[in-house]
Design an enzyme around this catalytic site. Sequence first.
Site, short mmCIF file in Angstrom:
data_model
loop_
_atom_site.label_atom_id
_atom_site.label_comp_id
_atom_site.label_asym_id
_atom_site.label_seq_id
_atom_site.Cartn_x
_atom_site.Cartn_y
_atom_site.Cartn_z
N GLY A 171 5.76 -9.73 -25.65
CA GLY A 171 4.36 -9.34 -25.70
C GLY A 171 3.50 -10.16 -24.76
N GLY A 172 2.45 -10.77 -25.33
CA GLY A 172 1.52 -11.55 -24.53
C GLY A 172 2.18 -12.69 -23.79
N GLY A 406 6.61 1.05 12.88
CA GLY A 406 5.85 0.36 11.84
C GLY A 406 6.41 -1.02 11.55
N ALA A 407 7.73 -1.14 11.63
CA ALA A 407 8.33 -2.44 11.32
C ALA A 407 7.88 -3.48 12.33
CB ALA A 407 9.85 -2.32 11.30
#
Length: 516
Positions: A171-172, A406-407
């Site tokens: 959980g937390g 793009g690379a």
Amino acid sequence: MPEEDPRIVELRSMREKSRQGGGAERIAKQHAKHKLTARERIDLLLDPGTFHETEPFVTMRDDETNPSEKTPGDGVVTGFGNVEGRLVYAYAQDFTVQGGALGEMQSHKICRVMDLAVQSGAPIIGMIDSGGARIQEGVLSLGGYAEIFKRNAQYSGIVPQISLILGPCAGGAAYSPALTDMIIMVEKQSYMFLTGPEVIKSVTGEIVDFETLGGAETHLSISGLATLTADSEKNAIALTRRVLSYLPANNVDNPPAVASDDSPTRMDEELNHLVPIDPYMPYSMHEAIEHIVDKGSFLELQSTFARNAIVGLARMGGMSVGIISQEPSVMAGSIDLDAADKITRFVRFCDSFNIPLVTFVDSPGFLPGVDQEHRGIIRHGAKVLYAYSEASVPKISIVTRKAYGGAYVVMSSKYLGTDINYAWPSAEIAVMGPEGAANILYRKQIEAAADPAAERARLTAEYREKFLNPYASASKGYVDDVIEPRETRARVIAALLALRDKSVSALARKHGNMPV
Ligand code: HXC
């Protein structure tokens, strides 16, 4: 000998009670699971004799439930001490007290050391072993977590925050580590999940065990949440000490430089034979990195998550650096969603803490495909651009082979603000690879040829000859120099020294809007 002052006797007895946490029986239970207690963990983390505890007598408030549940220290040991002589603040949750579950006063203690760490400009190390929000304290424990999360976020980029996961982390308890810079887990001992196997079974019908759901291996390889794992908590704590050795105490400090017996001008002949002549043959970028950095200094992070990308801390000439690269032997080094996230987070971490970036580039580009596009490769790839553009630390890049499209642009290219760009003679910097380019540029010519296959091969070879070398880029100033691979170490160290006092002032703004 005068009689002991009863007030001192009482103090000693109260101290001892606090030291006992949940009591001998629960300590024995913890040991039987091959787990250490909170205090044993603190002792392993800090230099001997340097720990000073804060708030050992804090308990749950009187008006909260059963007085028998009140334990001095309230399930967490907090304080400060040294790691290799440098100040750190630390807290260790005590599983022997209500499973380390967090209530109001435990959260106050943790927040207190977090505040002190930031005010004194020192790292904060959290050792987590907890069942999450303490059920019987209700909203007080939820509010306590909120106080911790707020500090994790507000102190991010000010002091290093490292989380060691040493038991269940439910959980937390899982969200605070997720907001910190690094998560170090122990194999077959630590687990992170928001909802456990029982809840999952009742909601979705899936049957899963703790290890598969949220064990160290799962988070290192699949979710990407774990930064490092170790085979024992002793080794996890040793790893934490090692990580700290690369980091400054805070964002206005510089990482510590150490003496290195690896010569800064060492030439490495093996590197000149690393990249195969055949452009389709892979090689190991890990090997290149090991040859270039100070011997034995490379500490790879997130090693089995997005293995097509490499990130890690290292030293060059004794200086801390962040290494980023592709691994051409995995998916040819293409950049997919996970690789983009891995690179982005590491670039921002290094930039926060004044660690120069050294980027090696060998990538044919972003991974094509409907799945990648639909899951947001544009958004994730944009993060890499954002992170490199924003980073103001010294930035050095070395193109070792492919830097297509793009690379090329995202991986620390010159006009994203990289200070020094080198290329090896094997570098291929182009908009795309030769086959794709020939098909697009010369489609009509290939179709009209008597032997289209031969014509395609001829034009591909011509394209390769004309574009796929570093000199086309160097002649236009996009590459600062073409260097022999064996020179890389010496050239990078010289550049790091030249850029040591680099200073860049950014325009004032509240904060940017990164495409997360
Ligand atoms: C109070 C807790 C507790 C909790 C465990 N204990 N979790 N007490 N609040 N959340 C107590 C147990 O009663 C027990 O007390 C002792 O800790 C040890 O627990 P065991 O169950 O005996 O240990 P083990 O078998 O090792 O299992 C550990 C565990 C399990 C996996 C953590 O206890 C468990 O599943 N706990 C609940 C986890 C959970 O669902 N947490 C989510 C809370 S919600 P005794 O007296 O017998 O020693 C949350 C929301 C925050 O955190 C949201 C933030 C965004």
